[in-house]
Design an enzyme around this catalytic site. Structure first.
Site, PDB file in Angstrom:
ATOM      1  N   VAL A 139     -25.146 -30.808  -3.058  1.00 19.06           N
ATOM      2  CA  VAL A 139     -24.948 -29.523  -3.712  1.00 19.06           C
ATOM      3  C   VAL A 139     -23.657 -29.543  -4.521  1.00 19.06           C
ATOM      4  CG1 VAL A 139     -24.877 -27.041  -3.353  1.00 19.06           C
ATOM      5  CG2 VAL A 139     -26.011 -28.487  -1.689  1.00 19.06           C
ATOM      6  N   ASP A 161     -34.597 -26.209  10.008  1.00 22.51           N
ATOM      7  CA  ASP A 161     -33.270 -26.826  10.131  1.00 22.51           C
ATOM      8  C   ASP A 161     -32.211 -25.736  10.146  1.00 22.51           C
ATOM      9  OD1 ASP A 161     -31.518 -29.542   8.429  1.00 22.51           O
ATOM     10  OD2 ASP A 161     -31.435 -28.777  10.466  1.00 22.51           O
TER      11      ASP A 161
END
Ligand SMILES: *[C@@H]1O[C@H](CO)[C@@H](O)[C@H](O)[C@H]1NC(C)=O
Ligand SMILES: *[C@@H]1O[C@H](CO)[C@@H](O)[C@H](O)[C@H]1NC(C)=O
Ligand SMILES: *[C@@H]1O[C@H](CO)[C@@H](O)[C@H](O)[C@H]1NC(C)=O
Ligand SMILES: *[C@@H]1O[C@H](CO)[C@@H](O)[C@H](O)[C@H]1NC(C)=O
Ligand SMILES: *[C@@H]1O[C@H](CO)[C@@H](O)[C@H](O)[C@H]1NC(C)=O
Ligand SMILES: *[C@@H]1O[C@H](CO)[C@@H](O)[C@H](O)[C@H]1NC(C)=O
Ligand SMILES: *[C@@H]1O[C@H](CO)[C@@H](O)[C@H](O)[C@H]1NC(C)=O
Ligand SMILES: *[C@@H]1O[C@H](CO)[C@@H](O)[C@H](O)[C@H]1NC(C)=O
Length: 800
Positions: free
Chosen positions: A493, A604
Site C-alpha cells: 500500500v 483476515d
C-alpha cells in the site's frame, strides 16, 4: 512454549508466502539473470533454493503444500502459477527443513531428508569417481539428467509423468524400458495431497485412443484421432498437433503447439476430469459423469444402472453446510471422492457425499436429500440431482393430475380476479394505495429474483473511477519507498496525492488472484457499492498490463495495532473509545455479512486491518480483496488458506472451511485484544503455553476477568461493560462454529439489548485440536449395507 514457537514459525511461513506471492515475478527475473538452471556434480538444491529454467518458464523447488505438517514435495511449477506439473516424490514426502536434492560426484540424483531412505531418481550401474553428469531444468518443463561427455540423456522427468501432460511429453508404452507413460490423478481434488489417486490416463496402442480408467475400470475413451488436432470425443484445438508413434521402441502419443502465446497443459484431476490449464480452463474429458451405464461423450458402459437411479441423474457439487443429521462414514483413507461417488451411486439410500478427512480422503454419505444449506461459505459436498424429465411414462399420471390442478387453479384465480375488479370499480379511488404497494411489491420481488440483473446493472454504473497508470505513478511518486504505508497479504500500500489534492491509499495487488479483467471489474463494481461508516471506502481502480491497483480513501491515523500495542500510544484509547471501536467493528462486520446478495467473509480480520479515522472511528479495510482472490478458489475447491494464525478459527485453519462464523471467531480475538491491550499470539510465550484466548478462559473460570483489563486504563472503565464484552468475546471464540453467535446477536449483546445468558464453552486456543463430530455416525460396512448400530442420540466415533 513449544506451541508458541510453532505458531510463530507458521506465522513466518504465511508471511513468507505472502512475500513470495508478491514478488514471484521478481524472483523469476532474478533467476533469468543468474541463469541458474542446473546442478553439477556436488551441487545441492535445499529447501530454501530454487532451480529455474533459462527463460524462467518453469521453476523447481521443495514445496510444503499445507501449513499443518512439515512435509515437502520436490515439484516443478510454471513460473508465477501455484499448481504443479511434476512432483518427484508424490507418494513419499520428505521433511521440509532437511530436504535436499543432490547430484553426487558419481552422478547419482537423489532426494534425501532426515526421514527414511534416500529417494533415488537416478544412479548409474557402474559409479564413476568423477562423473560429467549435469541435471538441467529446461524451458519445456523437462528436468533432464545428461552425461555431457557422451551427450546422452540418462534420466528425464518427462519419462515419469505425474498428473500433467506438457507439450512434447509422451503417453504410451516405452518398449525399451517396459514402462508405461501414464498420468495418475492426485488422490484429492485439492492442492493439499498429491499422493497417487484412482484415475489414470493411458494411451491404448491397439485401439489408438486415450483411455481414462478408475481403479482399472474403463470410464472413458477419446475415440480415434480423426484429424491431426482432434479426437472423436475431445474438442478440436487449433493450436495443437498430435503425433502418434508406433515403432520398435515405443507406442506413444504426444502433442506440440503451433504458437506459444498461451500454454496448453493437460491435467487429470482427482475427480476424473481431464482439463486444459489454459486461460479458458477448457475441460477435455469428464470421467466424473460416467456412471457406468451411459455412453455420453466418450463414457463407457461397465455396469447396469441401479433400479433406483434414473437416466440423467447426476451428482452436482455444492458449497454450503450439509445436513449431518443422517449420515454414514467410511474412514478408509485410501478412498478418494470418486470412490465415494461410485459407492453412493450404487446405494439407493444415498443422496450425497463429501470427504471425511481434512486431506480430502475418506467418505461421508448423506442418507437424506433434505436439510442441506447451500450458502456462499461452507464446504464442498455433492448432492444427487434427480432428472425431472426421467421416467416420463411411469409418471404420466403425475402430469395428468398436475394439469388438472393447474386448470382448476387458473379457473379459480380468474373468478377471484373478476370479483376483485368488480369490487375495485365500486370502491373507486380508495384502493389506489394498496394497488400502488402491490405493484411496488411486485417490482421489488422481480428485482430480487434475478441476481444477475444486479451484476449487470452495477457493472454499468460509473461510481467507480478509473485511473490511468501514469496518474497513479505521479500520485505515488513512482511507488517510492517514502510513500509506502505497508505491506499486506494481498499486496503493498502506498500513499498518493491526486492532482485535486485528495489524499488516497493506493493498493498494488499481488498477482495471484487469477481473475480475468472483466471479472475483476465486475467484482470491484460490486464491492464499490458497499458503503458503511465502518468500512474503508473504495474510490477507484487502475488496470495496467498485469498490474491491478485499487484506490481507497486515505485515513491519516494508521491502524489499530499502531495504537493498541504501543505502550504510550495506547493511552490515547480510553475505555469509551475502545468500546466504541469494538462496536464499530461489529457494525462493519455485520454489514459485510448481511449485505443482501454479496455476503462477504473477510477472512483476515486483525488489528492491522482496522484503520482509524481522525476521530478514532474504526474502519475495516481489505474486505473485498479477500473475495476477489478467493472466489475462484472456493468454486474450484482448492484449499489455499489465507489468514493470520491466532485470528483464524480452527475449522478454517485446519480444514479450510470458512463461513461468517470464522469472522466471528476473529472478531472475538480482536475484542479480547482491545480490552487487554495485548496480542493474542506473542504475549504468553515465556513460561506459559497459553495464548491470550487461553489465558482469558483461565481467568474466566477463576472469576478474575477484570485482571485482564489493560493497565493503561488505570481502572477507569465500566466493570459491567468489560464483563459483558469478555463474555461476548468468549462466546465468539468457542471451538465449534455452530456455538458461536452471529454478528447481529453479538451487537445486541454488546449494546445490552439482549442479556448475555449463555455460558461459553471452552474456546479453541491451542494450535491443534481434535474435532469430534457431534452427529450420529453409523457403522459403515464395505458394501454399504445399512447397519443400524447407532441410535440417534448416541455419539459414535469411528477411528481409522
Ligand atoms: C545455482 O544453484 C546452485 C545449487 O543451489 C548453487 O550452489 C549455486 O551457487 C547457484 N549459482 C548461482 C550463480 O546462484
Ligand atoms: C541452501 O542453499 C543455499 C544456496 O545454495 C545456501 O546459501 C543455504 O545456506 C543453504 N541452506 C541450508 C539450510 O543448507
Ligand atoms: C552417490 O550416490 C550413489 C547412490 O546412492 C552411491 O552409490 C554412491 O556411492 C554415491 N557416490 C558418492 C561419491 O557419494
Ligand atoms: C575411485 O575412488 C576410489 C576411492 O575413493 C579409489 O579406490 C578408486 O581407485 C577410484 N577409481 C578410479 C577409476 O579413479
Ligand atoms: C502398460 O500398458 C499395457 C497396455 O495398456 C499393459 O498391458 C501393461 O501391463 C502396462 N505395463 C505396466 C508396467 O503398467
Ligand atoms: C521410434 O520413434 C521415435 C520418435 O519418432 C524415434 O525417436 C525412435 O528413434 C524410433 N525408434 C525406432 C527403433 O525407429
Ligand atoms: C481400504 O480400502 C482399500 C481399497 O479398497 C482396501 O484395499 C483396504 O483393505 C481398506 N482398508 C481398510 C482398513 O479397510
Ligand atoms: C489423510 O488423513 C487421514 C486421517 O488423518 C490419514 O489417516 C491418512 O494417512 C491421510 N492420507 C495421506 C495420504 O496422507
Amino acid at each position: 512454549m513449544v506451541l508458541c514457537s510453532a505458531q510463530r514459525k507458521t506465522q513466518f511461513l504465511l508471511l513468507f508466502t505472502y512475500l513470495c506471492l508478491w514478488c514471484t515475478d521478481n524472483t523469476s527475473l532474478n533467476a533469468k539473470a543468474e541463469n541458474n538452471d542446473s546442478l553439477k556434480p556436488g551441487d545441492k538444491l535445499n529447501a530454501t533454493s530454487k532451480l529455474c529454467s533459462k527463460q524462467g518458464k518453469y521453476c523447481m523447488n521443495f514445496e510444503q503444500l499445507n501449513d499443518f505438517d512439515n512435509l515437502a514435495y520436490l515439484s516443478i511449477s510454471p513460473g508465477g502459477n501455484d499448481w504443479h506439473v511434476w512432483i518427484a516424490n508424490r507418494d513419499q514426502p520428505v521433511d521440509m527443513d532437511s530436504a535436499v536434492l543432490s547430484l553426487n560426484q558419481s552422478g547419482a540424483l537423489k532426494i534425501e531428508s532426515k526421514f527414511g531412505k534416500p529417494i533415488t531418481l537416478y544412479a548409474s550401474h557402474q559409479p564413476l569417481n568423477r562423473s560429467t553428469n549435469v541435471a538441467t531444468l529446461l524451458d519445456s518443463g523437462n528436468f533432464v539428467l545428461k552425461d555431457t561427455q557422451k551427450n546422452t540423456v540418462l534420466w528425464q522427468s518427462f519419462d515419469h509423468p505425474t498428473d500433467s501432460l506438457l507439450p512434447g511429453m509422451k503417453l504410451g508404452l516405452n518398449h525399451k524400458t517396459g514402462e508405461n507413460w501414464s498420468l495418475v490423478s492426485w488422490i484429492a481434488n485439492s492442492k493439499l495431497l498429491p499422493a497417487s489417486g484412482p484415475f489414470r490416463l493411458d494411451w491404448e496402442p491397439i485401439g489408438k485412443e486415450l483411455v481414462i480408467k478408475h481403479r482399472e475400470k474403463v470410464y472413458w475413451k477419446s475415440g480415434k484421432l480423426i484429424r491431426h488436432n482432434k479426437f472423436e470425443h475431445i474438442a478440436e484445438d487449433k493450436e495443437v498437433q498430435y503425433t502418434s508413434v508406433s515403432n520398435e521402441s515405443e507406442d506413444s502419443i504426444s502433442f506440440t503447439l503451433s504458437t506459444d502465446e498461451d500454454f496448453t497443459i493437460w491435467a487429470l484431476l482427482g475427480n476424473g476430469q481431464l482439463i486444459n490449464r489454459n486461460r479458458k480452463g477448457d475441460t477435455l474429458a469428464r470421467a466424473d459423469v460416467c456412471y457406468g451405464y451411459n455412453t455420453y461423450k466418450g463414457c463407457q458402459k461397465y455396469e447396469d444402472k441401479p433400479a433406483c437411479r434414473n437416466f440423467g441423474d447426476v451428482f452436482t457439487s455444492k458449497i454450503g453446510y450439509p445436513n449431518k443429521a443422517m449420515l454414514n462414514v467410511i474412514g478408509n483413507a485410501s478412498y478418494s471422492i470418486s470412490d465415494c461417488q461410485a459407492m453412493c451411486w450404487r446405494n439407493c439410500r444415498c443422496f450425497g457425499f463429501k470427504n471425511y478427512h481434512t486431506n480430502g480422503t475418506g467418505c461421508m454419505f448423506f442418507l437424506s436429500s433434505e436439510g442441506h444449506n447451500i450458502a456462499a461459505g461452507g464446504q464442498e459436498f455433492y448432492l444427487l440431482q434427480e432428472n425431472m424429465q426421467a421416467g416420463k411414462h411411469n409418471r404420466l399420471w403425475i402430469w395428468i393430475s398436475v394439469a388438472i390442478a393447474t386448470a382448476l387453479l387458473i379457473i379459480s384465480i380468474s373468478i377471484l380476479y373478476r370479483a376483485r375488479m368488480k369490487r375495485k370499480y365500486m370502491l373507486g379511488e380508495s384502493d389506489r394505495n394498496t394497488m400502488g404497494t402491490e405493484i411496488q411489491h411486485l417490482e421489488d420481488s422481480k428485482a430480487s429474483s434475478s441476481g444477475n440483473d444486479l451484476e449487470v446493472d452495477l457493472s454499468k454504473g460509473d461510481d467507480l473511477k478509473v485511473f490511468s497508470y501514469s496518474s497513479i505513478k505521479v500520485a505515488t511518486n513512482d511507488f517510492s519507498s517514502e510513500n509506502k504505508l505497508g505491506q499486506g497479504g494481498f499486496g503493498s500500500v502506498f500513499k498518493g496525492i491526486l492532482p485535486s489534492g485528495q489524499e488516497v491509499a493506493v493498493k498494488r495487488l499481488s498477482k495471484s488472484s487469477g481473475q480475468g479483467i472483466v471479472e475483476f471489474k465486475n467484482e470491484l463494481n460490486l464491492i464499490c457499492k458497499l458503503q458503511h461508516t465502518n468500512l474503508v471506502q473504495l474510490i477507484g481502480h487502475c488496470i495496467h498490463e498485469q498490474e491491478r491497483i485499487l484506490i481507497y480513501e486515505y485515513l491519516p491515523n494508521k491502524s489499530l495495532d499502531f495504537f493498541l500495542f504501543d505502550s504510550t500510544r495506547k493511552k490515547l484509547l480510553d475505555w469509551n473509545k475502545r468500546f466504541s471501536i469494538i462496536e464499530g467493528i461489529a457494525q462493519g462486520l455485520l454489514y459485510l455479512h448481511k449485505y443482501s446478495r454479496l455476503r462477504i467473509i473477510h477472512r483476515d480480520l486483525k488489528p492491522s486491518n482496522i484503520l482509524l479515522d481522525e476521530s478514532m472511528n474504526p474502519k475495516i479495510s481489505d474486505f473485498g480483496v479477500a473475495r476477489m482472490f478467493m472466489k475462484q478458489e472456493s468454486e474450484a475447491n482448492t484449499d489455499r488458506i489465507v489468514g493470520t494464525y491466532g485470528y483464524m478459527s480452527p475449522e478454517y485453519a485446519m480444514e479450510g472451511i470458512f463461513s461468517t462464523k470464522s469472522d466471528v471467531y476473529s472478531f472475538g480475538v480482536l475484542l479480547l485484544e482491545i480490552i487487554s491491550g495485548r496480542k493474542n499470539n506473542s504475549f504468553y510465550c515465556e513460561d506459559n503455553p497459553l495464548n491470550l484466548v487461553g489465558h482469558v478462559w483461565e481467568l474466566w473460570k477463576e472469576g478474575e476477568v477484570l485482571r485482564l483489563v489493560d493497565s493503561a486504563l488505570n481502572d477507569f472503565f465500566s466493570q459491567e461493560e468489560v464483563l459483558r464484552c469478555v463474555h461476548v468475546g468468549l462466546l465468539c471464540v468457542q471451538e465449534h462454529a455452530d456455538d458461536r453467535p452471529n454478528m447481529s446477536n453479538v451487537i445486541s449483546m454488546l449494546t445490552n439489548k439482549s442479556r448475555v445468558t449463555v455460558f461459553p464453552k471452552k474456546p479453541a486456543y491451542y494450535g491443534r485440536t481434535t474435532f469430534e463430530e457431534e452427529t450420529c455416525f453409523e457403522e459403515f460396512t464395505g458394501d454399504f449395507t445399512y447397519s443400524n448400530s447407532c441410535s440417534h442420540s448416541q455419539l459414535i466415533q469411528i477411528d481409522v
